[in-house]
Write a protein that holds these residues in place. Sequence first.
Motif, PDB file in Angstrom:
ATOM      1  N   GLU A  69     -16.538  -6.949  19.813  1.00 20.99           N
ATOM      2  CA  GLU A  69     -17.028  -8.007  18.934  1.00 20.99           C
ATOM      3  C   GLU A  69     -16.441  -9.339  19.393  1.00 20.99           C
ATOM      4  O   GLU A  69     -15.237  -9.443  19.630  1.00 20.99           O
ATOM      5  N   ILE A  70     -17.302 -10.333  19.525  1.00 15.24           N
ATOM      6  CA  ILE A  70     -16.865 -11.661  19.967  1.00 15.24           C
ATOM      7  C   ILE A  70     -16.694 -12.569  18.756  1.00 15.24           C
ATOM      8  O   ILE A  70     -17.584 -12.683  17.912  1.00 15.24           O
ATOM      9  N   THR A  71     -15.535 -13.217  18.678  1.00 11.68           N
ATOM     10  CA  THR A  71     -15.306 -14.238  17.657  1.00 11.68           C
ATOM     11  C   THR A  71     -14.943 -15.535  18.363  1.00 11.68           C
ATOM     12  O   THR A  71     -14.257 -15.513  19.393  1.00 11.68           O
ATOM     13  N   THR A  72     -15.427 -16.655  17.857  1.00 13.59           N
ATOM     14  CA  THR A  72     -15.268 -17.919  18.581  1.00 13.59           C
ATOM     15  C   THR A  72     -14.686 -19.026  17.712  1.00 13.59           C
ATOM     16  O   THR A  72     -14.781 -18.997  16.486  1.00 13.59           O
ATOM     17  N   GLN A  73     -14.109 -19.986  18.399  1.00 13.97           N
ATOM     18  CA  GLN A  73     -13.692 -21.252  17.810  1.00 13.97           C
ATOM     19  C   GLN A  73     -14.062 -22.341  18.810  1.00 13.97           C
ATOM     20  O   GLN A  73     -13.905 -22.150  20.023  1.00 13.97           O
ATOM     21  N   THR A  74     -14.554 -23.465  18.312  1.00 18.22           N
ATOM     22  CA  THR A  74     -14.938 -24.556  19.206  1.00 18.22           C
ATOM     23  C   THR A  74     -13.955 -25.718  19.101  1.00 18.22           C
ATOM     24  O   THR A  74     -13.271 -25.884  18.084  1.00 18.22           O
ATOM     25  N   VAL A  75     -13.903 -26.496  20.169  1.00 17.07           N
ATOM     26  CA  VAL A  75     -13.054 -27.686  20.203  1.00 17.07           C
ATOM     27  C   VAL A  75     -13.877 -28.857  20.717  1.00 17.07           C
ATOM     28  O   VAL A  75     -14.878 -28.676  21.418  1.00 17.07           O
ATOM     29  N   THR A  76     -13.441 -30.045  20.354  1.00 16.89           N
ATOM     30  CA  THR A  76     -14.085 -31.263  20.865  1.00 16.89           C
ATOM     31  C   THR A  76     -13.142 -32.085  21.727  1.00 16.89           C
ATOM     32  O   THR A  76     -13.584 -32.946  22.480  1.00 16.89           O
ATOM     33  N   THR A  77     -11.834 -31.817  21.603  1.00 18.46           N
ATOM     34  CA  THR A  77     -10.841 -32.466  22.459  1.00 18.46           C
ATOM     35  C   THR A  77      -9.797 -31.433  22.853  1.00 18.46           C
ATOM     36  O   THR A  77      -9.641 -30.393  22.197  1.00 18.46           O
ATOM     37  N   ALA A  78      -9.054 -31.730  23.910  1.00 18.10           N
ATOM     38  CA  ALA A  78      -8.008 -30.815  24.369  1.00 18.10           C
ATOM     39  C   ALA A  78      -6.919 -30.640  23.317  1.00 18.10           C
ATOM     40  O   ALA A  78      -6.255 -29.599  23.263  1.00 18.10           O
ATOM     41  N   ASN A  79      -6.750 -31.633  22.463  1.00 18.76           N
ATOM     42  CA  ASN A  79      -5.724 -31.551  21.420  1.00 18.76           C
ATOM     43  C   ASN A  79      -6.041 -30.485  20.372  1.00 18.76           C
ATOM     44  O   ASN A  79      -5.163 -30.083  19.607  1.00 18.76           O
ATOM     45  N   ASP A  80      -7.302 -30.039  20.335  1.00 15.49           N
ATOM     46  CA  ASP A  80      -7.714 -29.045  19.338  1.00 15.49           C
ATOM     47  C   ASP A  80      -7.460 -27.608  19.786  1.00 15.49           C
ATOM     48  O   ASP A  80      -7.622 -26.675  18.990  1.00 15.49           O
ATOM     49  N   ILE A  81      -7.087 -27.418  21.044  1.00 19.17           N
ATOM     50  CA  ILE A  81      -7.060 -26.068  21.611  1.00 19.17           C
ATOM     51  C   ILE A  81      -6.059 -25.157  20.906  1.00 19.17           C
ATOM     52  O   ILE A  81      -6.389 -24.022  20.531  1.00 19.17           O
ATOM     53  N   GLN A  82      -4.838 -25.614  20.717  1.00 13.67           N
ATOM     54  CA  GLN A  82      -3.822 -24.752  20.101  1.00 13.67           C
ATOM     55  C   GLN A  82      -4.244 -24.311  18.703  1.00 13.67           C
ATOM     56  O   GLN A  82      -4.133 -23.136  18.343  1.00 13.67           O
ATOM     57  N   GLN A  83      -4.753 -25.246  17.918  1.00 11.13           N
ATOM     58  CA  GLN A  83      -5.191 -24.915  16.565  1.00 11.13           C
ATOM     59  C   GLN A  83      -6.357 -23.927  16.597  1.00 11.13           C
ATOM     60  O   GLN A  83      -6.432 -23.002  15.776  1.00 11.13           O
ATOM     61  N   ALA A  84      -7.255 -24.103  17.557  1.00 13.19           N
ATOM     62  CA  ALA A  84      -8.408 -23.208  17.668  1.00 13.19           C
ATOM     63  C   ALA A  84      -7.971 -21.794  18.040  1.00 13.19           C
ATOM     64  O   ALA A  84      -8.499 -20.809  17.507  1.00 13.19           O
ATOM     65  N   VAL A  85      -7.003 -21.687  18.943  1.00 11.91           N
ATOM     66  CA  VAL A  85      -6.496 -20.367  19.334  1.00 11.91           C
ATOM     67  C   VAL A  85      -5.864 -19.676  18.133  1.00 11.91           C
ATOM     68  O   VAL A  85      -6.091 -18.482  17.883  1.00 11.91           O
ATOM     69  N   GLU A  86      -5.091 -20.417  17.365  1.00  8.10           N
ATOM     70  CA  GLU A  86      -4.461 -19.843  16.175  1.00  8.10           C
ATOM     71  C   GLU A  86      -5.509 -19.414  15.153  1.00  8.10           C
ATOM     72  O   GLU A  86      -5.353 -18.401  14.459  1.00  8.10           O
ATOM     73  N   ALA A  87      -6.611 -20.170  15.084  1.00 11.95           N
ATOM     74  CA  ALA A  87      -7.663 -19.864  14.115  1.00 11.95           C
ATOM     75  C   ALA A  87      -8.458 -18.614  14.484  1.00 11.95           C
ATOM     76  O   ALA A  87      -9.188 -18.071  13.640  1.00 11.95           O
ATOM     77  N   LEU A  88      -8.335 -18.154  15.721  1.00  8.07           N
ATOM     78  CA  LEU A  88      -9.019 -16.919  16.114  1.00  8.07           C
ATOM     79  C   LEU A  88      -8.506 -15.725  15.320  1.00  8.07           C
ATOM     80  O   LEU A  88      -9.218 -14.733  15.150  1.00  8.07           O
ATOM     81  N   GLY A  89      -7.271 -15.823  14.865  1.00  7.45           N
ATOM     82  CA  GLY A  89      -6.708 -14.745  14.064  1.00  7.45           C
ATOM     83  C   GLY A  89      -6.258 -13.565  14.904  1.00  7.45           C
ATOM     84  O   GLY A  89      -5.882 -13.707  16.070  1.00  7.45           O
ATOM     85  N   ASP A  90      -6.361 -12.389  14.324  1.00  8.87           N
ATOM     86  CA  ASP A  90      -5.826 -11.171  14.942  1.00  8.87           C
ATOM     87  C   ASP A  90      -6.865 -10.540  15.863  1.00  8.87           C
ATOM     88  O   ASP A  90      -7.524  -9.555  15.518  1.00  8.87           O
TER      89      ASP A  90
END
Length: 233
Positions: free
Chosen positions: A196-217
């Motif tokens: 199963e694929i789950t995604t998070q999108t970013v618009t700037t490089a500064n968003d990457i860490q938060q997006a990775v954390e938002a992926l969850g478990d």
Amino acid sequence: MFSPRTTVVAGLTAAALFLTACSSDSDSSTDAAGDDAYTVGINQLVQHPALDAATAGFKEAFADAGVDVEFDEQNANGEQATALTIAQQFAGKDLDMVLAVATPAAQATAQNITDIPVLFTAVTDPVSAELVDSEEAPGGNVTGTSDVAPIGDQLDLLKELVPDARTVGIVYASGEVNSQVQVEAAREAAGPRDLEITTQTVTTANDIQQAVEALGDVDAIYVPTDNMVVSGI
């Protein structure tokens, strides 16, 4: 992300053909004197080892072929608006060819330059990016090389390494067509592999860490050939 060797060979072949054509059609004083000197613009989206290697390989190909070229090399520092500005500036210069490195830079360049050859590299799907009509017959003044990844094979390797994996997280830049194509391909490849694929999108490089954390478990994270994400890791 892609093979620098492929870029060298493809860049040399295409560049030689294009510049030979330019030379034969030109009646400039330099050509009349037999001095084959060319000016080539380079519009690179962002500084990253893989993209840098592509640009370096392209430049080395001319040196290896003994072609005299002056390079106007520009870097957009990851900003699509800057890549567009570079393309517009190139359109007003007396260039013989432009190399665009990465999809957003290629799109900006192709949209603004229609009267000289445009080569692209580090582009996943040039058809979806509307750079060419098809892979077999590009059409127009634009052609290049693709860095499309074998996503199905990569997910097979994931299952081999982590047999119990069920969820795969992907962080990608929402504004990059190449990333959108890869996410859809990953979704299609995931089903038959019980993933199963789950995604998070970013618009700037500064968003990457938060997006990775938002992926969850998730059991694994798949990193596509996304210029913003890869350069920001």
